[in-house]
Design a protein around this motif. Structure first.
Motif, PDB file in Angstrom:
ATOM      1  N   GLU A  59       0.819  -1.199   0.210  1.00  0.00           N
ATOM      2  CA  GLU A  59      -0.225  -0.232  -0.103  1.00  0.00           C
ATOM      3  C   GLU A  59       0.826   1.106   0.196  1.00  0.00           C
ATOM      4  OE1 GLU A  59      -0.073  -1.872   4.207  1.00  0.00           O
ATOM      5  OE2 GLU A  59      -0.517  -2.764   2.121  1.00  0.00           O
ATOM      6  N   PHE A  60       2.130   1.293   0.293  1.00  0.00           N
ATOM      7  CA  PHE A  60       3.020   2.514   0.536  1.00  0.00           C
ATOM      8  C   PHE A  60       3.761   2.314  -1.064  1.00  0.00           C
ATOM      9  CE2 PHE A  60       7.171   4.241   2.790  1.00  0.00           C
ATOM     10  CZ  PHE A  60       7.041   5.432   2.039  1.00  0.00           C
ATOM     11  N   LEU A  61       3.950   1.500  -1.380  1.00  0.00           N
ATOM     12  CA  LEU A  61       4.315   1.218  -2.753  1.00  0.00           C
ATOM     13  C   LEU A  61       3.824   1.742  -3.883  1.00  0.00           C
ATOM     14  CD1 LEU A  61       6.882   0.730  -4.375  1.00  0.00           C
ATOM     15  CD2 LEU A  61       6.546  -1.073  -4.327  1.00  0.00           C
ATOM     16  N   ALA A  62       2.252   1.412  -3.982  1.00  0.00           N
ATOM     17  CA  ALA A  62       1.605   1.878  -4.200  1.00  0.00           C
ATOM     18  C   ALA A  62       1.023   3.682  -4.514  1.00  0.00           C
ATOM     19  CB  ALA A  62      -0.169   1.151  -4.365  1.00  0.00           C
ATOM     20  N   GLN A  63       1.265   4.361  -3.514  1.00  0.00           N
ATOM     21  CA  GLN A  63       1.035   5.490  -3.474  1.00  0.00           C
ATOM     22  C   GLN A  63       2.556   6.325  -4.275  1.00  0.00           C
ATOM     23  OE1 GLN A  63      -0.901   6.743  -0.079  1.00  0.00           O
ATOM     24  NE2 GLN A  63      -0.232   5.076   1.214  1.00  0.00           N
ATOM     25  N   ILE A  64       3.149   5.460  -4.998  1.00  0.00           N
ATOM     26  CA  ILE A  64       4.544   6.552  -5.616  1.00  0.00           C
ATOM     27  C   ILE A  64       4.142   5.887  -6.897  1.00  0.00           C
ATOM     28  CG2 ILE A  64       7.022   6.357  -5.203  1.00  0.00           C
ATOM     29  CD1 ILE A  64       7.024   4.939  -3.187  1.00  0.00           C
ATOM     30  N   PRO A  65       4.561   7.516  -7.640  1.00  0.00           N
ATOM     31  CA  PRO A  65       4.555   6.843  -9.070  1.00  0.00           C
ATOM     32  C   PRO A  65       5.562   6.672  -9.299  1.00  0.00           C
ATOM     33  CG  PRO A  65       3.457   9.783  -8.180  1.00  0.00           C
ATOM     34  CD  PRO A  65       4.633   8.900  -7.341  1.00  0.00           C
ATOM     35  N   ASP A  66       5.153   5.900 -10.630  1.00  0.00           N
ATOM     36  CA  ASP A  66       5.759   5.083 -11.473  1.00  0.00           C
ATOM     37  C   ASP A  66       7.064   5.879 -11.812  1.00  0.00           C
ATOM     38  OD1 ASP A  66       4.388   2.640 -10.931  1.00  0.00           O
ATOM     39  OD2 ASP A  66       3.180   2.709 -12.965  1.00  0.00           O
ATOM     40  N   ASP A  67       8.290   5.365 -11.531  1.00  0.00           N
ATOM     41  CA  ASP A  67       9.658   6.026 -12.224  1.00  0.00           C
ATOM     42  C   ASP A  67       9.587   6.890 -11.195  1.00  0.00           C
ATOM     43  OD1 ASP A  67       9.788   3.889 -14.120  1.00  0.00           O
ATOM     44  OD2 ASP A  67       8.776   5.276 -15.511  1.00  0.00           O
ATOM     45  N   GLN A  68       9.311   7.214 -10.511  1.00  0.00           N
ATOM     46  CA  GLN A  68       9.694   9.374 -10.317  1.00  0.00           C
ATOM     47  C   GLN A  68       9.653   8.485  -8.038  1.00  0.00           C
ATOM     48  OE1 GLN A  68       6.381  11.898 -10.983  1.00  0.00           O
ATOM     49  NE2 GLN A  68       6.181  11.157 -11.879  1.00  0.00           N
ATOM     50  N   PRO A  69      11.102   7.989  -8.572  1.00  0.00           N
ATOM     51  CA  PRO A  69      11.569   7.352  -6.696  1.00  0.00           C
ATOM     52  C   PRO A  69      11.090   8.847  -5.609  1.00  0.00           C
ATOM     53  CG  PRO A  69      13.353   7.096  -8.127  1.00  0.00           C
ATOM     54  CD  PRO A  69      12.206   7.911  -9.080  1.00  0.00           C
ATOM     55  N   ASP A  70      11.189  10.337  -6.168  1.00  0.00           N
ATOM     56  CA  ASP A  70      11.677  11.233  -5.132  1.00  0.00           C
ATOM     57  C   ASP A  70      10.230  11.501  -4.548  1.00  0.00           C
ATOM     58  OD1 ASP A  70      13.680  12.390  -5.788  1.00  0.00           O
ATOM     59  OD2 ASP A  70      13.404  12.133  -7.763  1.00  0.00           O
ATOM     60  N   TRP A  71       9.130  10.741  -4.805  1.00  0.00           N
ATOM     61  CA  TRP A  71       8.525  10.995  -4.309  1.00  0.00           C
ATOM     62  C   TRP A  71       8.189   9.795  -2.601  1.00  0.00           C
ATOM     63  CZ3 TRP A  71       3.501  13.542  -4.339  1.00  0.00           C
ATOM     64  CH2 TRP A  71       3.562  14.208  -5.794  1.00  0.00           C
ATOM     65  N   LEU A  72       9.488   9.618  -2.293  1.00  0.00           N
ATOM     66  CA  LEU A  72       9.378   8.259  -1.037  1.00  0.00           C
ATOM     67  C   LEU A  72       9.331   8.978  -0.093  1.00  0.00           C
ATOM     68  CD1 LEU A  72       9.696   5.027  -0.086  1.00  0.00           C
ATOM     69  CD2 LEU A  72      13.435   6.555  -0.337  1.00  0.00           C
ATOM     70  N   MET A  73      10.346   9.814   0.026  1.00  0.00           N
ATOM     71  CA  MET A  73       9.878  10.980   1.235  1.00  0.00           C
ATOM     72  C   MET A  73       9.018  11.332   2.148  1.00  0.00           C
ATOM     73  SD  MET A  73      12.640   9.916   3.054  1.00  0.00           S
ATOM     74  CE  MET A  73      13.164  11.189   4.118  1.00  0.00           C
ATOM     75  N   PRO A  74       8.021  12.335   0.373  1.00  0.00           N
ATOM     76  CA  PRO A  74       7.240  12.765   0.956  1.00  0.00           C
ATOM     77  C   PRO A  74       5.542  12.155   1.140  1.00  0.00           C
ATOM     78  CG  PRO A  74       8.341  13.763  -0.596  1.00  0.00           C
ATOM     79  CD  PRO A  74       9.101  12.796  -1.041  1.00  0.00           C
ATOM     80  N   ILE A  75       5.561  10.789   1.082  1.00  0.00           N
ATOM     81  CA  ILE A  75       4.630  10.139   1.167  1.00  0.00           C
ATOM     82  C   ILE A  75       4.899   9.371   2.324  1.00  0.00           C
ATOM     83  CG2 ILE A  75       3.852   7.610   0.352  1.00  0.00           C
ATOM     84  CD1 ILE A  75       3.167  10.298  -1.448  1.00  0.00           C
ATOM     85  N   PHE A  76       6.185   8.967   2.584  1.00  0.00           N
ATOM     86  CA  PHE A  76       6.877   8.435   3.545  1.00  0.00           C
ATOM     87  C   PHE A  76       5.779   9.188   5.554  1.00  0.00           C
ATOM     88  CE2 PHE A  76       9.065   7.899   7.783  1.00  0.00           C
ATOM     89  CZ  PHE A  76       9.213   6.907   8.268  1.00  0.00           C
ATOM     90  N   ILE A  77       6.567  10.973   4.951  1.00  0.00           N
ATOM     91  CA  ILE A  77       6.320  11.397   5.748  1.00  0.00           C
ATOM     92  C   ILE A  77       4.398  11.645   5.720  1.00  0.00           C
ATOM     93  CG2 ILE A  77       6.336  14.470   6.670  1.00  0.00           C
ATOM     94  CD1 ILE A  77       9.167  14.051   5.172  1.00  0.00           C
ATOM     95  N   VAL A  78       3.605  11.908   5.165  1.00  0.00           N
ATOM     96  CA  VAL A  78       2.920  12.088   4.936  1.00  0.00           C
ATOM     97  C   VAL A  78       2.380  11.149   5.978  1.00  0.00           C
ATOM     98  CG1 VAL A  78       0.391  12.438   3.682  1.00  0.00           C
ATOM     99  CG2 VAL A  78       2.128  14.134   3.147  1.00  0.00           C
ATOM    100  N   ASN A  79       2.391   9.542   5.957  1.00  0.00           N
ATOM    101  CA  ASN A  79       1.857   9.287   6.036  1.00  0.00           C
ATOM    102  C   ASN A  79       2.110   8.065   7.582  1.00  0.00           C
ATOM    103  OD1 ASN A  79      -0.217   7.669   3.883  1.00  0.00           O
ATOM    104  ND2 ASN A  79       1.602   8.632   3.042  1.00  0.00           N
ATOM    105  N   TYR A  80       3.051   8.170   7.792  1.00  0.00           N
ATOM    106  CA  TYR A  80       4.278   7.759   8.796  1.00  0.00           C
ATOM    107  C   TYR A  80       4.700   8.067   9.837  1.00  0.00           C
ATOM    108  CZ  TYR A  80       3.854   3.447   5.891  1.00  0.00           C
ATOM    109  OH  TYR A  80       3.570   2.504   5.341  1.00  0.00           O
ATOM    110  N   LEU A  81       4.528  10.336   9.514  1.00  0.00           N
ATOM    111  CA  LEU A  81       5.088  10.728  10.918  1.00  0.00           C
ATOM    112  C   LEU A  81       3.460  11.139  11.532  1.00  0.00           C
ATOM    113  CD1 LEU A  81       7.603  12.501   9.682  1.00  0.00           C
ATOM    114  CD2 LEU A  81       7.602  10.419  10.496  1.00  0.00           C
ATOM    115  N   PRO A  82       3.706  11.289  13.480  1.00  0.00           N
ATOM    116  CA  PRO A  82       2.371  12.015  13.581  1.00  0.00           C
ATOM    117  C   PRO A  82       1.670  13.258  13.445  1.00  0.00           C
ATOM    118  CG  PRO A  82       4.372  11.546  15.744  1.00  0.00           C
ATOM    119  CD  PRO A  82       4.775  10.773  13.814  1.00  0.00           C
ATOM    120  N   ASN A  83       1.498  13.864  14.035  1.00  0.00           N
ATOM    121  CA  ASN A  83       0.963  15.032  13.965  1.00  0.00           C
ATOM    122  C   ASN A  83       2.378  15.950  14.992  1.00  0.00           C
ATOM    123  OD1 ASN A  83      -2.055  13.966  13.086  1.00  0.00           O
ATOM    124  ND2 ASN A  83      -1.089  15.820  11.928  1.00  0.00           N
ATOM    125  N   GLY A  84       2.493  17.490  14.712  1.00  0.00           N
ATOM    126  CA  GLY A  84       3.122  18.020  15.361  1.00  0.00           C
ATOM    127  C   GLY A  84       4.785  17.136  14.285  1.00  0.00           C
TER     128      GLY A  84
END
Length: 525
Positions: free
Chosen positions: A301-326
């Motif tokens: 489900e994490f990998l599915a959110q990253i557009p194909d051939d655009q690895p630079d989206w790795l960190m943005p997707i992680f930050i949004v989905n895995y870090l708590p508010n604040g």
């Protein structure tokens, strides 16, 4: 993001604006561009590292290590040449530039060769730096789109307006102190991502069990960089020496910080500090990427959110989905900090070069008040131009960090050769070095367009050697051009600042880095 996150971001942005107005009083161009050489070596050291270890590194280096096809810890080999490059800079170039008293490093070339050399090389710098900065802004838009739900144009506007205000008001003082804060924030942000990545993957042992073994390789000794395969050890070392020496010594955005040092002793401290601290920070980025990339590759489900051939989206997707508010708000502040560090540095350095060029070309001497006014308008022009260019730059390389370095590698070698000849020779004329500079850039453009199997790190070497050999060749073949006398014996004003202990420390550090790269995969497998 919730109210807490937006509050954290708002407090930081307001703080930047306050900093710009606190440092808004300057009395001369030396004060505006060099802070009147009153800044300490510690904030300048952080500023130098913040300018290159920027938001692009925070986003794209982890993407290269953790997700890019063919990527991995091989990115660490990018750092091996840094100590040797810094040694060469402190021995040959930076002491001469500092003692010459210039505001723009390209002003040195005018004093040495003439106005044509200065204008030619500053145009090369302004074109390459504006495009590289535009790519950086494009990278940050990815973050803001994913975290704050902004449209691309809105994210560009947010970054640009705030940065323009505080850097144009505060000059170099605001830029350097802003960079120092931002360097601390960006490293802290990388550590936070690394820690939460380990937590979500199940700990260190679980990470080692799931990581792809091929991503643990740090050195590629099988490729020489002429077979279409990148990141071979030889091009990384030889190309890296030229790239780093040119970037830290002959690129106005970095060299301007060295020229702001209080003394040659402080200048040495700045460069030595950057030499020893850069690798540990890069190691943090790389391990954050390796851990988070492994989490993405093992979580559909994490990998599915990253557009194909655009690895630079790795960190943005992680930050949004895995870090708590604040924490999410703090990380966004770190990213904005790094973006604004690069943009403010580009604005200030581009303005410095442009103002100096304008005065030379039109033959006018501006009053201190007029110089400051022109500098601020020029900075605004470059800021708006780089923001505009960010709408049209993409698809240069698999990751953004590669794209920026690829653009720079076209010019780094020829520029370094020009400065080297300016410092170390007495009789070459402007026509000779200008011919060499143009030849070096054209050879690298040819390699880019027609020789895709040649790894782009080699362009730094080919550009340097071409510019050097063509300049010397024209000198030997055209005796009629050899009568120019050096206006100042620059080779005689070069003051050695390196002790034998300094040289030994830098060489030893290079050996240590190679040793770390050799042993690291064995420790992880």
């Amino acid at each position: 993001m919730n109210f807490v996150d937006f509050t954290v971001v708002a407090i930081y942005l307001v703080g930047l604006l306050v900093m710009g107005f606190v440092f808004r009083k300057q009395v001369s161009k030396k004060d505006y561009f060099l802070a009147n050489r009153q800044l300490g070596w510690k904030p300048l050291s952080l500023s130098i590292m913040a300018t290159q270890l920027s938001a692009v590194s925070f986003i794209s280096a982890p993407a290269f290590v953790g997700l890019r096809e063919g990527g991995g810890l091989i990115w660490l080999s990018y750092e091996l040449a840094l100590p040797l490059a810094m040694l060469a800079l402190l021995y040959f170039i930076l002491p001469t530039l500092y003692r010459s008293g210039v505001v723009s490093v390209y002003d040195f070339l005018e004093q040495r060769f003439g106005r044509s050399s200065r204008v030619l090389i500053s145009v090369v710098f302004q074109i390459s730096r504006s495009f590289a900065t535009a790519i950086m802004i494009y990278a940050i838009s990815i973050i803001l789109q994913s975290t704050m739900g902004l449209a691309f144009w809105q994210s560009v506007l947010l970054i640009g307006v705030i940065t323009l205000i505080y850097s144009l008001q505060g000059g170099m003082k605001a830029v350097v102190y802003g960079d120092a804060v931002q360097m601390i924030l960006i490293v802290a942000g990388a550590l936070v991502c690394l820690g939460f990545g380990l937590y979500h993957i199940g700990g260190w042992t679980s990470f080692l069990e799931q990581v792809q073994p091929e991503r643990l390789s740090t050195l590629n000794t099988s490729s020489y960089g002429f077979d279409g395969e990148g990141f071979g050890l030889l091009p990384m070392i030889f190309g890296g020496i030229v790239l780093y020496a040119s970037y830290y010594g002959c690129d106005q955005s970095e060299a301007q910080r060295s020229l702001s040092a209080r003394s040659l002793g402080d200048l040495k401290k700045i460069i030595m500090t950057a030499s020893f601290l850069r690798f540990p920070i890069t190691l943090i980025y790389c391990f954050a990427g390796l851990i988070i990339g492994t989490l993405a590759l093992t979580t559909p489900e994490f990998l599915a959110q990253i557009p194909d051939d655009q690895p630079d989206w790795l960190m943005p997707i992680f930050i949004v989905n895995y870090l708590p508010n604040g924490i999410l708000g703090l990380l966004l502040v770190a990213i904005l900090a790094a973006a604004m560090s690069s943009l403010s540095s580009a604005i200030n350095s581009l303005a410095a070069v442009s103002v100096e060029d304008y005065c030379r070309v039109v033959g006018k001497t501006l009053s201190p008040e007029s110089t400051l006014q022109v500098a601020k308008y020029t900075g605004m022009f470059w800021g708006l131009l780089t923001l505009g260019l960010s709408f049209v730059v993409d698809d240069i390389a698999p990751t953004i960090i590669e794209a920026i370095n690829k653009i720079g590698s076209v010019c780094f070698g020829p520029i370094l050769a020009t400065f080297f000849l300016g410092v170390c020779t007495k009789h070459l004329s402007a026509k000779q070095v200008n011919t060499g500079l143009i030849a070096g850039v054209l050879v690298n453009i040819y390699l880019w367009l027609n020789q895709p199997d040649v790894f782009w790190f080699w362009w730094n070497v080919t550009g340097f050697l071409t510019a050097l050999s063509v300049s010397l060749g024209v000198y030997w073949l055209s005796p009629g051009l050899n009568q120019q006398k050096v206006k100042q014996p620059f080779i005689n004003i070069r003051q050695d600042v390196l002790t034998k202990a300094n040289m030994a420390a830098l060489i030893t550090w290079c050996v240590v880095l190679i040793g770390v790269c050799i042993t690291l995969p064995m420790m992880l497998i």
